[in-house]
Design an enzyme around this catalytic site. Structure first.
Site, short mmCIF file in Angstrom:
data_model
loop_
_atom_site.label_atom_id
_atom_site.label_comp_id
_atom_site.label_asym_id
_atom_site.label_seq_id
_atom_site.Cartn_x
_atom_site.Cartn_y
_atom_site.Cartn_z
N HIS A 244 -3.94 -23.47 -11.25
CA HIS A 244 -3.31 -23.75 -9.96
C HIS A 244 -2.47 -22.55 -9.54
O HIS A 244 -1.90 -21.88 -10.38
CB HIS A 244 -2.42 -25.00 -10.06
CG HIS A 244 -2.10 -25.59 -8.72
ND1 HIS A 244 -1.04 -25.15 -7.96
CD2 HIS A 244 -2.70 -26.56 -7.99
CE1 HIS A 244 -1.02 -25.84 -6.83
NE2 HIS A 244 -2.02 -26.69 -6.81
N GLU A 302 -7.68 -31.93 -9.07
CA GLU A 302 -9.10 -32.21 -8.88
C GLU A 302 -9.77 -32.78 -10.11
O GLU A 302 -10.78 -33.47 -10.03
CB GLU A 302 -9.84 -30.94 -8.45
CG GLU A 302 -9.23 -30.20 -7.29
CD GLU A 302 -9.39 -30.92 -5.97
OE1 GLU A 302 -9.53 -32.16 -5.97
OE2 GLU A 302 -9.36 -30.24 -4.94
N1 COA Z 1 -11.22 -20.93 -15.02
C1 COA Z 1 -11.28 -19.73 -15.60
N2 COA Z 1 -10.40 -18.74 -15.38
C2 COA Z 1 -9.40 -19.02 -14.53
C3 COA Z 1 -9.28 -20.27 -13.88
C4 COA Z 1 -10.24 -21.24 -14.16
N3 COA Z 1 -10.19 -22.44 -13.57
N4 COA Z 1 -8.20 -20.24 -13.08
C5 COA Z 1 -7.66 -19.02 -13.22
N5 COA Z 1 -8.39 -18.28 -14.09
C6 COA Z 1 -8.14 -16.91 -14.50
C7 COA Z 1 -8.59 -15.95 -13.43
O1 COA Z 1 -9.92 -15.55 -13.62
C8 COA Z 1 -7.62 -14.81 -13.60
O2 COA Z 1 -8.08 -13.98 -14.62
P1 COA Z 1 -7.98 -12.36 -14.51
O3 COA Z 1 -6.51 -12.09 -14.33
O4 COA Z 1 -8.55 -11.90 -15.80
O5 COA Z 1 -8.78 -12.00 -13.31
C9 COA Z 1 -6.34 -15.48 -14.10
O6 COA Z 1 -6.75 -16.74 -14.64
C10 COA Z 1 -5.36 -15.76 -12.98
O7 COA Z 1 -6.02 -16.43 -11.95
P2 COA Z 1 -5.77 -16.21 -10.41
O8 COA Z 1 -7.08 -16.09 -9.72
O9 COA Z 1 -4.74 -15.15 -10.22
O10 COA Z 1 -5.10 -17.57 -10.06
P3 COA Z 1 -4.92 -18.09 -8.61
O11 COA Z 1 -3.53 -18.57 -8.52
O12 COA Z 1 -5.39 -17.14 -7.59
O13 COA Z 1 -5.97 -19.28 -8.62
C11 COA Z 1 -7.02 -21.33 -8.49
C12 COA Z 1 -5.69 -20.62 -8.57
C13 COA Z 1 -6.80 -22.84 -8.33
C14 COA Z 1 -7.80 -20.83 -7.27
C15 COA Z 1 -7.82 -21.04 -9.78
O14 COA Z 1 -7.09 -21.48 -10.90
C16 COA Z 1 -9.23 -21.61 -9.76
O15 COA Z 1 -10.14 -20.97 -9.26
N6 COA Z 1 -9.43 -22.84 -10.32
C17 COA Z 1 -10.73 -23.47 -10.32
C18 COA Z 1 -11.00 -24.16 -8.98
C19 COA Z 1 -10.16 -25.39 -8.78
O16 COA Z 1 -9.99 -26.21 -9.68
N7 COA Z 1 -9.66 -25.54 -7.57
C20 COA Z 1 -8.81 -26.66 -7.18
C21 COA Z 1 -7.39 -26.21 -7.01
S1 COA Z 1 -6.27 -27.56 -6.76
#
Ligand code: COA
Length: 354
Positions: A244, A302
């Site tokens: 998140h 989710e």
């Molecule tokens: N699975 C695998 N790796 C994940 C991950 C996940 N669900 N969520 C974050 N990461 C990893 C990213 O790849 C990133 O790695 P890196 O630094 O090596 O590139 C690191 O963790 C940090 O992630 P980041 O993209 O900076 O986090 P964010 O704050 O931008 O993303 C979300 C938040 C929710 C978009 C992300 O966690 C995600 O894509 N989750 C899956 C989709 C989901 O469940 N969405 C519903 C949200 S309520």
């Protein structure tokens, strides 16, 4: 208001509607911890709370119930005049197109209409006739009835109601921000909701719960969780329902929804997926911790949304539209709040071009 990590010092919008504390894993909706609201309030109560800043009394609850009911009826009466909206393969495409036809409704009616449109789309998709809503019925129970074509049990209706309450608002998330930006230009409610639906559709925001269920199906049994997740991460794919932007803990809504699923399964309802889901969550937390020791990644809303909506009988294609049917209450409360500021939202950009 808590800020997105890394954005400390940046000016934040003020809101009375909800507060997301990512460090401590707490969500407060208009003064109530989400756990308490989901336990004690109906969706009608939550809408009244967002609208008026306090839980409605009996008269207020009746007013909200009537408004939502009028909205469901308006959507039903207009369902043949929505172009090809209800024929869209994707539920969010259907909602976005259908809602854009619903001019002239009050905000309460618009909230009611989104639930009814979700149901109407599901029926159309299944080749079944769109059902008329029941005047003055409780919103969650009636939406389930007109979506599935059967009277839901009290426990099932309560399950959907708890979901609608739990996700009705969540700070300045992407779709809410989109709605506020549109409202800030002086535009109308329908335009704000249509923009928000577009933002909610994406898998990084509201599009994850369907894929969570696909993941549970693909994993199959608890002992296969670790190997399956490892392969996904090696392939560079994200684990849906995990991580998140704000929470550094387990999403407090995951807890609330897990408990709601537990209650349904205790009554012999639902798909009995909890043991598998818990095993997958445990394995995912472990695998993500090993890869990102400095970035706590836990279950988000989710993950258990998928289980709860599945347990109340909704097909996975309807999960994100059902999210919209709840969050539209938050969007429109934010729209009202934004209008009261009278300010245009215009973020700055930093030129890095030639
Ligand atoms: N699975 C695998 N790796 C994940 C991950 C996940 N669900 N969520 C974050 N990461 C990893 C990213 O790849 C990133 O790695 P890196 O630094 O090596 O590139 C690191 O963790 C940090 O992630 P980041 O993209 O900076 O986090 P964010 O704050 O931008 O993303 C979300 C938040 C929710 C978009 C992300 O966690 C995600 O894509 N989750 C899956 C989709 C989901 O469940 N969405 C519903 C949200 S309520």
């Amino acid at each position: 208001m808590n800020l997105t990590p890394g954005l400390e010092g940046v000016v934040a919008a003020e809101t009375r509607l909800s507060d997301v504390d990512g460090e401590r894993g707490r969500l407060v909706i208009a003064g109530f911890p989400v756990e308490r609201l989901a336990e004690e309030a109906t969706f009608e109560d939550a809408v009244g709370l967002l609208w008026d800043g306090r839980l409605p009394d009996a008269v207020g609850r009746e007013r909200v119930r009537a408004g939502l009911s009028e909205g469901r009826t308006a959507a039903f009466e207009r369902h043949r005049a929505l172009g090809d909206a209800l024929q869209q393969a994707d539920g969010m495409d259907a909602l976005r197109t259908a809602v854009s036809h619903l001019t002239g409704l009050s905000p309460l009616q618009l909230v009611g209409a989104v639930g009814a449109l979700t149901a109407a789309w599901l029926r159309t998709r299944a080749g079944q006739p769109v059902l008329a809503p029941a005047t003055g019925a409780a919103h969650a129970a009636d939406v389930l009835r007109i979506a599935l074509g059967v009277e839901p049990s009290a426990a099932t209706a309560r399950g959907l109601d708890a979901y609608l309450v739990t996700v009705c608002d969540h700070g300045m998330n992407a779709s809410t921000f989109a709605a506020r930006v549109v409202a800030s230009t002086g535009s109308d409610d329908v335009s704000a909701v249509v923009a928000a639906i577009g933002a909610l559709k994406g898998p990084l925001h509201g599009g994850a719960p369907g894929p969570v269920l696909d993941m549970l199906d693909a994993v199959g049994t608890p002992e296969k969780a670790e190997g399956w997740l490892e392969a996904e991460l090696v392939a560079g794919r994200r684990i849906m329902g995990m991580g998140h932007r704000i929470y550094r803990t387990r999403d407090p809504r995951a807890e609330v929804l897990e408990r709601a699923v537990e209650r349904l399964e205790a009554e012999g309802l639902g798909q009995r997926r909890l043991p598998l889901a818990r095993a997958v969550e445990r394995a995912a937390v472990g695998a993500l911790r090993a890869r990102h020791p400095d970035r706590p990644l836990h279950a988000n809303v989710e993950f258990y949304t998928a289980l709860l909506l599945d347990s109340v009988g909704l097909p996975r294609a309807a999960f994100t539209p059902t999210f919209a049917a709840s969050r539209v209450a938050g969007w429109l409360a934010h729209v009202k709040e934004q209008r009261e500021t009278g300010r245009l939202i215009r973020p700055a950009s930093k030129y890095v071009g030639p």
